[in-house]
Design an enzyme around this catalytic site. Structure first.
Site, PDB file in Angstrom:
ATOM      1  N   CYS A 267       0.799  -1.235   0.000  1.00  0.00           N
ATOM      2  CA  CYS A 267       0.000   0.000   0.000  1.00  0.00           C
ATOM      3  C   CYS A 267       0.829   1.282   0.000  1.00  0.00           C
ATOM      4  O   CYS A 267       0.766   2.044  -0.956  1.00  0.00           O
ATOM      5  CB  CYS A 267      -0.949  -0.012   1.186  1.00  0.00           C
TER       6      CYS A 267
HETATM    7  P1  NAD Z   1      -4.394  -8.813  -3.421  1.00  0.00           P
HETATM    8  O1  NAD Z   1      -3.495  -8.782  -4.585  1.00  0.00           O
HETATM    9  O2  NAD Z   1      -3.995  -9.556  -2.194  1.00  0.00           O
HETATM   10  O3  NAD Z   1      -5.817  -9.383  -3.842  1.00  0.00           O
HETATM   11  C1  NAD Z   1      -6.480  -9.002  -5.008  1.00  0.00           C
HETATM   12  C2  NAD Z   1      -7.235 -10.217  -5.493  1.00  0.00           C
HETATM   13  O4  NAD Z   1      -8.090  -9.855  -6.563  1.00  0.00           O
HETATM   14  C3  NAD Z   1      -6.311 -11.315  -6.028  1.00  0.00           C
HETATM   15  O5  NAD Z   1      -6.564 -12.497  -5.313  1.00  0.00           O
HETATM   16  C4  NAD Z   1      -6.720 -11.442  -7.498  1.00  0.00           C
HETATM   17  O6  NAD Z   1      -6.648 -12.749  -7.973  1.00  0.00           O
HETATM   18  C5  NAD Z   1      -8.158 -10.969  -7.414  1.00  0.00           C
HETATM   19  N1  NAD Z   1      -8.743 -10.597  -8.709  1.00  0.00           N
HETATM   20  C6  NAD Z   1      -8.248  -9.745  -9.629  1.00  0.00           C
HETATM   21  N2  NAD Z   1      -9.071  -9.700 -10.706  1.00  0.00           N
HETATM   22  C7  NAD Z   1     -10.093 -10.554 -10.439  1.00  0.00           C
HETATM   23  C8  NAD Z   1     -11.237 -10.971 -11.163  1.00  0.00           C
HETATM   24  N3  NAD Z   1     -11.481 -10.512 -12.369  1.00  0.00           N
HETATM   25  N4  NAD Z   1     -12.063 -11.848 -10.595  1.00  0.00           N
HETATM   26  C9  NAD Z   1     -11.823 -12.332  -9.370  1.00  0.00           C
HETATM   27  N5  NAD Z   1     -10.752 -12.005  -8.629  1.00  0.00           N
HETATM   28  C10 NAD Z   1      -9.889 -11.116  -9.176  1.00  0.00           C
HETATM   29  O7  NAD Z   1      -4.692  -7.292  -3.072  1.00  0.00           O
HETATM   30  P2  NAD Z   1      -5.115  -6.695  -1.652  1.00  0.00           P
HETATM   31  O8  NAD Z   1      -3.906  -6.495  -0.821  1.00  0.00           O
HETATM   32  O9  NAD Z   1      -6.265  -7.463  -1.112  1.00  0.00           O
HETATM   33  O10 NAD Z   1      -5.616  -5.239  -2.093  1.00  0.00           O
HETATM   34  C11 NAD Z   1      -6.778  -5.063  -2.843  1.00  0.00           C
HETATM   35  C12 NAD Z   1      -7.043  -3.565  -2.940  1.00  0.00           C
HETATM   36  O11 NAD Z   1      -7.249  -3.023  -1.639  1.00  0.00           O
HETATM   37  C13 NAD Z   1      -5.902  -2.768  -3.556  1.00  0.00           C
HETATM   38  O12 NAD Z   1      -6.447  -1.692  -4.259  1.00  0.00           O
HETATM   39  C14 NAD Z   1      -5.151  -2.262  -2.346  1.00  0.00           C
HETATM   40  O13 NAD Z   1      -4.444  -1.087  -2.612  1.00  0.00           O
HETATM   41  C15 NAD Z   1      -6.283  -2.011  -1.382  1.00  0.00           C
HETATM   42  N6  NAD Z   1      -5.907  -2.096   0.035  1.00  0.00           N
HETATM   43  C16 NAD Z   1      -5.067  -3.069   0.477  1.00  0.00           C
HETATM   44  C17 NAD Z   1      -4.747  -3.149   1.821  1.00  0.00           C
HETATM   45  C18 NAD Z   1      -3.798  -4.174   2.341  1.00  0.00           C
HETATM   46  O14 NAD Z   1      -3.345  -4.024   3.478  1.00  0.00           O
HETATM   47  N7  NAD Z   1      -3.474  -5.223   1.619  1.00  0.00           N
HETATM   48  C19 NAD Z   1      -5.282  -2.212   2.723  1.00  0.00           C
HETATM   49  C20 NAD Z   1      -6.158  -1.244   2.236  1.00  0.00           C
HETATM   50  C21 NAD Z   1      -6.463  -1.192   0.888  1.00  0.00           C
END
Ligand code: NAD
Length: 424
Positions: A267
């Site tokens: 992030c």
């Molecule tokens: P991540 O990469 O762990 O997970 C994203 C998931 O989305 C993956 O499993 C991927 O396979 C899936 N995905 C993508 N396209 C898809 C589709 N068409 N159909 C189904 N699944 C699909 O990412 P994350 O860490 O969970 O972060 C997700 C969002 O939240 C990002 O924008 C990130 O910036 C934000 N965010 C993350 C955190 C954190 O601590 N990880 C905190 C706040 C916000």
């Protein structure tokens, strides 16, 4: 309490936690993913990621949880869809919105033929204006329907911290709901209301900016602590004592003052870079944010330089304690361990690394280094670098060791034969 049927798209850190926590609140959850193995794990009550407490929540709420790869079918069967897919950095630091665009287009086509009112919630971190100016038109085009009349749309940024994500969901500081219509806001207020967490409602664009401003501020606080920490090191002051005193000022607060080797993760680095790139598109050059990234990029080098004061890395075996970007997570995205190990290998050292949960995720990045079975094995190296502050590293025996500490492990500081803290 209303019970909602909710689609969660994405089974990563945000999707898995959000879905499990809503299930715990009594809602019915359909997880949509692309990786059948991860979906099978969820269906058997196991978490696809390491996050304390998540296995328990998934197992306990199995009767309210289902999984599928069929996004269209899931949207048609549910009332609400949360977009929790990734928004990674592109090479120039700007945000890659393809995943949110792709799923918005599929959601649009799914609601086209459905008579029911559906509410779409963007939880992924997206730049100000993205939901309104990019995703809303995609949804309207693909569905042939009007936003805020035929379907609801909201931006609901996520503030969880990996490692304490469940606690953050149930006892967060605030829930931010960005929506341009009353109906959508009331649905989300009904969904989150039982948590008793303050709800802040605003426009979608402002909600998006609140997320970036929050992360940019926290990243700034860390780089500030590191810049002053570097100075403290030079003039033999303990920066931890300094920031303990500084943090007692209620205008400033004690959090995020742990000076060390800087921030990593999925992030802060990506969001600050995306904000910088976005500012440039409107002719603005953010000076503070650029400095935050530069300070952070330089910080891991300090650890190597301190090591070289005591041990020439060439031909030596250097131990690494911690590979995850933070403790209690298996996430290695932009972990400080990456640049540190890269530097050590360039200097001609061999590396033995250990992490309680992140070695599997780290191995593909550095298949050629040695992964220890236990933290104790790392201590046999010529010198040890502490990169992640896992609690179990507080219990090791550091006597007679050379330890260069990027995270302030008290026992190492007390016991090691030669000890250097990066900012103390
Ligand atoms: P991540 O990469 O762990 O997970 C994203 C998931 O989305 C993956 O499993 C991927 O396979 C899936 N995905 C993508 N396209 C898809 C589709 N068409 N159909 C189904 N699944 C699909 O990412 P994350 O860490 O969970 O972060 C997700 C969002 O939240 C990002 O924008 C990130 O910036 C934000 N965010 C993350 C955190 C954190 O601590 N990880 C905190 C706040 C916000």
């Amino acid at each position: 309490m209303n019970t909602f049927n909710i689609t969660i798209i994405g089974t990563g850190y945000v999707g898995a936690v959000t879905g499990a926590c809503f299930a715990e609140l009594g809602h019915n959850i359909t997880f949509v993913g692309r990786d059948q193995k991860k979906l099978d794990l969820i269906s058997s009550g196991k978490s696809p990621i390491y996050e304390p407490g998540l296995d328990d929540l998934l197992a306990k709420n199995q009767d309210r949880i289902s999984t599928t790869t069929d996004l269209v079918g899931a949207v048609k069967r549910t009332d609400l869809t949360f977009i929790c897919v990734g928004t990674p950095s592109q090479d120039d630091g700007s945000i890659d919105l393809r995943q949110v665009e792709d799923v918005s287009s599929v959601i649009g086509s799914a609601i086209r033929s459905s008579p029911d009112y559906h509410t779409i919630v963007v939880k992924s971190t997206v730049l100000p204006g993205t939901t309104e100016d990019l995703l809303l038109p995609i949804l309207e085009k693909e569905s042939g329907k009007k936003a805020f009349i035929d379907f609801g749309l909201a931006m609901n940024p996520e503030f969880l911290k990996e490692g304490s994500a469940i606690e953050d969901f149930f006892h967060g500081d605030r829930v931010v709901i960005g929506s341009n219509d009353q109906e959508t806001s009331s649905i989300l207020k009904a969904l989150y209301g039982s948590l008793g967490v303050p709800i802040y409602t605003t426009t979608m664009k402002t909600a998006e900016m609140i997320k970036y401003a929050s992360n940019a501020f926290l990243a700034t606080k860390i780089s500030f602590a590191n810049e002053l920490g570097n100075l403290c090191k030079q003039i033999e002051i303990d920066s931890y004592e300094v920031f303990q005193g500084v943090g007692m000022d209620t205008r400033i607060g004690p959090h995020f003052f742990r000076s060390g080797i800087g921030f990593g993760g999925s992030c802060f680095p990506k969001d600050v870079r995306a904000l910088i790139a976005h500012a440039r598109t409107v002719g603005d050059e953010p000076r503070i944010l650029n400095a935050v990234i530069r300070t952070n990029d330089d910080q891991p080098r300090k650890l190597i330089n301190l090591l070289k004061k005591h041990v020439r890395p060439a031909g030596r075996t250097i131990g690494i304690l911690g590979l995850a970007f933070k403790p209690d997570s298996d996430d290695v995205r932009e972990s400080r361990a990456i640049s540190i190990i890269m530097d050590l290998l360039k200097e001609g050292a061999s590396v033995v690394a250990y992490d309680p949960v992140a070695m599997e995720n780290f191995r593909p990045l550095f298949p050629g280094i040695t992964y220890a079975k236990a933290a104790g094995e790392v201590l046999d190296c010529d010198a040890v670098l502490i990169v992640t502050e896992w609690k179990e590293f507080e219990d090791l025996n550091y006597e007679n060791r050379i330890v260069i500490d990027g995270r302030r492990i008290a026992k190492a500081r007390d016991e090691a034969a030669i000890y250097e803290g990066v900012c103390w």
